[in-house]
Design an enzyme around this catalytic site. Structure first.
Site, PDB file in Angstrom:
ATOM      1  N   HIS A  16      38.879  44.569  26.434  1.00  0.00           N
ATOM      2  CA  HIS A  16      39.588  43.166  26.790  1.00  0.00           C
ATOM      3  C   HIS A  16      39.242  42.295  25.583  1.00  0.00           C
ATOM      4  O   HIS A  16      38.279  41.787  25.416  1.00  0.00           O
ATOM      5  CB  HIS A  16      39.024  42.779  28.042  1.00  0.00           C
ATOM      6  CG  HIS A  16      39.745  41.479  28.473  1.00  0.00           C
ATOM      7  ND1 HIS A  16      38.788  40.429  28.866  1.00  0.00           N
ATOM      8  CD2 HIS A  16      40.919  41.149  28.722  1.00  0.00           C
ATOM      9  CE1 HIS A  16      39.946  39.628  29.439  1.00  0.00           C
ATOM     10  NE2 HIS A  16      40.993  39.949  29.378  1.00  0.00           N
ATOM     11  N   GLU A  49      42.777  45.793  24.487  1.00  0.00           N
ATOM     12  CA  GLU A  49      43.816  44.996  25.225  1.00  0.00           C
ATOM     13  C   GLU A  49      44.000  43.724  24.241  1.00  0.00           C
ATOM     14  O   GLU A  49      42.705  42.969  24.125  1.00  0.00           O
ATOM     15  CB  GLU A  49      43.406  44.839  26.546  1.00  0.00           C
ATOM     16  CG  GLU A  49      44.096  44.056  27.449  1.00  0.00           C
ATOM     17  CD  GLU A  49      44.206  42.339  27.351  1.00  0.00           C
ATOM     18  OE1 GLU A  49      45.021  41.809  27.649  1.00  0.00           O
ATOM     19  OE2 GLU A  49      43.235  42.063  26.775  1.00  0.00           O
ATOM     20  N   ASP A  51      46.484  39.819  23.491  1.00  0.00           N
ATOM     21  CA  ASP A  51      47.406  39.003  23.928  1.00  0.00           C
ATOM     22  C   ASP A  51      48.210  38.152  22.711  1.00  0.00           C
ATOM     23  O   ASP A  51      47.572  38.268  21.778  1.00  0.00           O
ATOM     24  CB  ASP A  51      46.934  37.581  24.583  1.00  0.00           C
ATOM     25  CG  ASP A  51      45.847  38.234  25.789  1.00  0.00           C
ATOM     26  OD1 ASP A  51      46.199  38.373  26.953  1.00  0.00           O
ATOM     27  OD2 ASP A  51      44.571  38.215  25.552  1.00  0.00           O
ATOM     28  N   HIS A  64      44.643  34.474  23.326  1.00  0.00           N
ATOM     29  CA  HIS A  64      44.945  34.565  24.667  1.00  0.00           C
ATOM     30  C   HIS A  64      45.601  33.249  25.005  1.00  0.00           C
ATOM     31  O   HIS A  64      46.386  33.251  25.923  1.00  0.00           O
ATOM     32  CB  HIS A  64      43.654  34.929  25.402  1.00  0.00           C
ATOM     33  CG  HIS A  64      43.658  34.767  26.841  1.00  0.00           C
ATOM     34  ND1 HIS A  64      43.335  33.386  27.579  1.00  0.00           N
ATOM     35  CD2 HIS A  64      43.981  35.757  27.677  1.00  0.00           C
ATOM     36  CE1 HIS A  64      43.727  33.877  29.049  1.00  0.00           C
ATOM     37  NE2 HIS A  64      44.014  35.035  28.794  1.00  0.00           N
TER      38      HIS A  64
END
Length: 264
Positions: A16, A49, A51, A64
């Protein structure tokens, strides 16, 4: 047919926003930085993962938040700064990483990309077109997600990237499950490869045995976010989830590879 993004044995560990250990954080490294992605890769994470936002000069960056407040105490929004300005802000925080750099620098990493900004959807899709086999596109907004997928196809992707639905589709899946409308659930899951969900949302359970069964009947994986405690990781894997989205990819990889864990 399984998308190439999800080829290979599970369970899957999705780092993440990369990996920021306590020591790295103490030295100023932040999530979604070049150093965080590199650390996840070095720890053995196949999946990262991240963004996507768009800078004022049209560069897709892995970032993010909408603004720089949390990361740098700077109130400016990402869309208000140029890429070189953001690079300067991130220079002592692990380094800025653009989507183009991520794909080029880490050719064996599979990227799970959440399109955060509406104006990022088209350039994200265009940039990942040549790497569609190792990219999953998602967004809380189904409209944004579908726009990115369409842009990848328009840019000549050999096949579409993998995808996980937005919150609207997930809400409809849960409603159809509650009403025991199996055909409706199957239709909603027909064009997705994974359901990426929290265990619960605002105290309301999202993950359930019924959801897992329905997803697996449709050949859709279930990935749960954001799971950082080893005991919770083990519990969820024993429950049958296919992947863990975690801030502690190093810990999750060890849990997933534990001697009591059957390969899936």
């Amino acid at each position: 047919m399984t998308h190439p993004y999800l080829s290979g044995p599970g369970p899957r560990v999705l780092a993440h926003r990369g990996l920021v250990t306590d020591d790295a954080a103490a030295h100023g490294t932040v999530d979604n930085s070049f150093a965080a992605v590199a650390a996840a890769h070095a720890a053995g994470a196949v999946y990262v993962e991240s963004d996507c936002h768009l800078t004022s000069d049209g560069v897709v960056v892995l970032f993010h938040d909408d603004d720089l407040a949390r990361v740098a105490g700077d109130p400016r929004r990402v869309r208000e700064v140029r890429a070189h300005e953001l690079a300067e802000v991130m220079s002592d925080r692990g380094g800025l990483i653009t989507l183009e750099q991520a794909l080029e620098t880490f050719p064996d990493v599979r990227f799970n990309l959440d399109v955060k900004a509406p104006d990022a959807a088209e350039p994200v899709g265009r940039l990942v077109a040549g790497d569609a086999h190792r990219v999953l596109l998602t967004s809380f907004s189904d409209e944004r997600r579908l726009a990115a997928l369409a842009a990848a196809e328009k840019a000549g992707a050999a096949h579409r990237p993998a995808t996980s639905p937005g919150s609207g589709t997930i809400a409809r899946v849960l409603a159809a499950l509650a009403l025991r409308r199996r055909r409706a659930v199957a239709r909603l899951l027909a064009d997705v490869d994974a359901l990426q969900i929290p265990v619960r949302h605002r105290g309301i359970p999202v993950l359930s045995h019924r959801l897992l069964e329905a997803a697996h009947r449709a050949a859709v994986e279930v990935h749960v976010w954001t799971v950082n405690e080893p005991n919770e990781m083990r519990r969820l894997l024993d429950h049958g989830v296919d992947g863990l989205v975690t801030d502690r990819a190093d810990v999750a990889l060890a849990v997933a590879a534990g001697p009591a864990r059957d390969a899936r």
